[in-house]
Design a protein around this motif. Structure first.
Motif, mmCIF file in Angstrom:
data_model
loop_
_atom_site.group_PDB
_atom_site.id
_atom_site.type_symbol
_atom_site.label_atom_id
_atom_site.label_comp_id
_atom_site.label_asym_id
_atom_site.label_seq_id
_atom_site.Cartn_x
_atom_site.Cartn_y
_atom_site.Cartn_z
ATOM 1 N N MET A 183 -7.192 -0.468 -5.621
ATOM 2 C CA MET A 183 -7.778 0.725 -5.016
ATOM 3 C C MET A 183 -7.178 1.009 -3.650
ATOM 4 O O MET A 183 -7.395 2.067 -3.079
ATOM 5 N N ILE A 184 -6.479 0.012 -3.082
ATOM 6 C CA ILE A 184 -5.974 0.197 -1.728
ATOM 7 C C ILE A 184 -4.564 0.783 -1.790
ATOM 8 O O ILE A 184 -3.650 0.167 -2.325
ATOM 9 N N PRO A 185 -4.405 1.983 -1.259
ATOM 10 C CA PRO A 185 -3.101 2.632 -1.354
ATOM 11 C C PRO A 185 -2.062 1.982 -0.456
ATOM 12 O O PRO A 185 -2.390 1.276 0.514
ATOM 13 N N PHE A 186 -0.790 2.252 -0.771
ATOM 14 C CA PHE A 186 0.305 1.583 -0.083
ATOM 15 C C PHE A 186 0.332 1.845 1.416
ATOM 16 O O PHE A 186 0.603 0.950 2.214
ATOM 17 N N TYR A 187 0.023 3.097 1.821
ATOM 18 C CA TYR A 187 0.149 3.410 3.245
ATOM 19 C C TYR A 187 -0.836 2.632 4.106
ATOM 20 O O TYR A 187 -0.643 2.514 5.307
ATOM 21 N N VAL A 188 -1.901 2.093 3.511
ATOM 22 C CA VAL A 188 -2.846 1.294 4.293
ATOM 23 C C VAL A 188 -2.250 -0.083 4.591
ATOM 24 O O VAL A 188 -2.400 -0.614 5.683
ATOM 25 N N MET A 223 1.027 -0.793 4.502
ATOM 26 C CA MET A 223 2.446 -0.810 4.862
ATOM 27 C C MET A 223 2.685 -1.292 6.295
ATOM 28 O O MET A 223 3.659 -1.991 6.547
ATOM 29 N N LEU A 255 -0.228 5.252 -12.800
ATOM 30 C CA LEU A 255 0.195 5.310 -11.404
ATOM 31 C C LEU A 255 1.568 5.931 -11.358
ATOM 32 O O LEU A 255 2.413 5.621 -12.170
ATOM 33 N N LYS A 256 1.764 6.794 -10.401
ATOM 34 C CA LYS A 256 3.086 7.385 -10.274
ATOM 35 C C LYS A 256 3.967 6.474 -9.427
ATOM 36 O O LYS A 256 3.498 5.795 -8.538
ATOM 37 N N TYR A 291 4.717 14.118 -17.040
ATOM 38 C CA TYR A 291 3.881 12.919 -17.023
ATOM 39 C C TYR A 291 2.460 13.240 -17.468
ATOM 40 O O TYR A 291 1.907 12.593 -18.360
ATOM 41 N N GLN A 331 -0.758 11.043 -0.921
ATOM 42 C CA GLN A 331 0.119 10.111 -0.201
ATOM 43 C C GLN A 331 1.595 10.436 -0.397
ATOM 44 O O GLN A 331 2.460 9.582 -0.210
ATOM 45 N N LEU A 337 2.078 9.695 9.668
ATOM 46 C CA LEU A 337 1.805 8.271 9.852
ATOM 47 C C LEU A 337 3.101 7.484 10.062
ATOM 48 O O LEU A 337 3.209 6.631 10.948
ATOM 49 N N ALA A 393 -4.107 5.436 9.148
ATOM 50 C CA ALA A 393 -4.065 4.946 7.775
ATOM 51 C C ALA A 393 -5.488 4.758 7.243
ATOM 52 O O ALA A 393 -5.808 5.169 6.126
ATOM 53 N N PHE A 426 -7.485 6.815 4.359
ATOM 54 C CA PHE A 426 -8.056 6.067 3.243
ATOM 55 C C PHE A 426 -9.508 6.492 2.999
ATOM 56 O O PHE A 426 -9.923 6.728 1.860
#
Lengths: 283, 249
Positions: A124-129, A131, A281-282, B128, B184, B208, B225, B229
């Protein structure tokens, strides 16, 4: 329905089918045009590529810009870097995901479900958090501009683990019991029986991960800017900034960067689509 | 960012981010992009899936053509579309001029830049969502349609009262996945516009990246960030609740 057997009815049906295919072909043309434009621009000599109005069919075909990209720029090097990064990361991720998935699917240990849900929660935690902290860790380890920086963060994947666990659960437990009676160890069972039985899931997962790694951009941009480790996407973006006036050269580079993944897609379409769909997921 | 001494600043980073106009501008741009791209992608995907959901000669050829952009990297797609969008010698303006229509500055025009990127992303990703919609369509039992046809239902009625309601779980899924992805988005904005012109395409993750890795304000970037979120998480829950309520089983 009643018109179906008459000549007129057949004709109406034929016309309808033709119109339908014509409509679909128009959409195909729209979808293919950007690819076509990339290919013909890459094959035009510079003077023709930048001329206006553009030519839909090139007057002159030349492989000059492709040869130039391959020789003048370190393109083969960047491709090699991408192959190393993408394949080592996929191999590592699949091995670790298999081990974890086996533990979650078959072993009984205290707190198993709690750990599994915590694991799942990381999805659930996206990459930008993550990174920024991930970058700080990589920097602290002194791994910036090494393959380690590219590969290590990919190795533990909740997604792969979840996917393989679901697949392992569909394989009857009796097979494992039978193997155990025949003296097969747990690790032996995993690698000699369970994984071979899971080939369809493993293939789809590996293709999906390979594609994601091949196309990855933001993380490599943060941690791998030196030529020795630079991946294709990053090199392509730089290359475009340096040469955007020589558009046939830019298109030649872009063409070379997409050819491997498109070729893989045409060869293994079904698996690709399966993998992308099950990911949700893309890249 | 790399100074050996660190000072505890409490919520200061969060407060200064929330007070900055640029943060809200980026948030706005991101929502504009996300709503636009998800709306267009899902419409296009559903239309394509409905077209292909029948016994069809050459089906796999069509599916391949529609899906091929999905496997191509955003960087490569962006570079090709930069060329198509080129205001002087690009294909799109040439086609517009052939049709006698006014040409556009595309990515150099602050009002057109975002729609242009939305258009590109739709082309890139529609295949997709089409595949997911196709799977959803194939799960609808044929008997429903047969029964409704006996009752004299027309094509639109069939779609309105059978296909669309039964596709709601699929729509919910693609909506949430699409929003999470769109909120994102980074690669296209980095390659095509660098947030310009006049910050018209400065999205959250791009901002960001700039704050954290160009200006080295790692604290502010981390605060952003987490705020982003929270926004995305809340949006996801709202969509789940709202759309979930619309599902009748």
């Amino acid at each position: 329905m009643e018109g179906r057997r008459t000549v007129g009815g057949l004709l109406t049906r034929a016309v309808r089918a033709l119109t339908f295919h014509a409509l679909l072909l128009v959409i195909v043309v729209v979808m293919v045009t950007p690819f076509y434009w990339m290919v013909i621009t890459a094959l035009k000599p510079t003077s023709e590529a930048i001329s206006y109005p553009p030519t839909f069919l090139p007057n002159d075909l030349s492989l000059g810009s492709i040869v130039e990209v391959l020789t003048r720029v370190a393109f083969p090097r960047y491709t090699l870097n991408t192959v190393i990064f993408a394949s080592v990361a996929v191999a590592g991720e699949v091995v670790f995901a298999s081990l974890a998935a086996y533990a979650f699917a078959r072993l009984n240990f205290p707190g198993r479900n709690a750990i599994f849900f915590a694991y799942l929660g990381t999805l659930m935690i996206p990459f930008y958090v993550t990174m920024i902290p991930a970058f700080l860790v990589v920097k602290w380890l002194g791994l910036v501009n090494t393959f380690g920086a590219l590969i290590l963060p990919r190795l533990a994947s909740a997604f792969g683990t979840f996917l393989l666990r679901q697949y392992f659960l569909t394989i009857p437990r009796e097979i494992e019991d039978a193997a155990a009676i025949d003296g097969c160890s747990r690790v032996g069972f995993l690698f000699r029986i369970l994984l071979p039985l899971s080939t369809p899931a493993l293939a789809a997962l590996s293709l999906l991960l390979f594609m994601q790694n091949w196309n990855a951009f933001l993380w490599p941009l943060l941690v791998a800017n030196k030529d020795e480790v630079k991946v294709l996407q990053l090199a392509l973006s730089d290359f475009r900034n340096q040469n955007y006036v020589i558009i046939n050269l830019v298109m030649a580079g872009t063409l070379l960067s997409v050819l491997p993944i498109l070729a893989a897609f045409f060869v293994a379409q079904k698996k690709f689509i399966e993998g992308v769909v099950m990911s949700g997921l893309k890249g | 960012m790399f100074s050996p001494t660190r000072e505890f600043v409490g919520l200061n980073n969060y407060l200064s981010v929330l007070a900055s106009g640029e943060f809200w501008l980026s948030m706005n741009n991101t929502l504009y992009y996300a709503v636009g791209v998800v709306g267009l992608e899902l419409t296009a995907a559903l239309a394509l899936a409905l077209l292909l959901n029948r016994p069809l000669r050459g089906l796999s050829l069509y599916r391949t053509a529609f899906f091929a952009p999905v496997v191509t990297s955003t960087v490569a797609v962006s570079i090709v579309w930069l060329w198509l969008f080129d205001p002087q010698t690009g294909l799109f303006n040439y086609i517009l001029s052939l049709l006698g229509l006014p040409e556009s500055g595309w990515l150099t025009d602050p009002t057109m830049a975002m729609p242009a990127i939305i258009l590109m992303s739709t082309w890139h990703q529609a295949g997709y969502y089409m595949v997911i919609y196709l799977a959803g369509l194939q799960a609808i039992p044929r008997e429903f349609y047969d029964a409704a046809k006996v009752d004299g239902a027309g094509r639109w009625t069939l779609f309105r009262h059978i296909t669309w309601p039964l596709l709601t779980p699929t729509t919910l899924f693609v909506l949430i996945i699409g929003m999470i992805g769109a909120l994102q988005a980074f690669d296209a904005f980095y390659v095509m516009t660098q947030g310009g012109p006049l910050k018209a395409t400065q999205t959250m993750v791009f901002y960001l990246y700039q704050v954290g890795f160009k200006f080295y304000e790692i604290g502010a970037a981390s605060a952003m960030a987490y705020l982003l979120f929270v926004v995305i998480f809340t949006l996801t829950i709202i969509q789940w609740k709202v759309v979930g309520r619309l599902v009748d089983f």
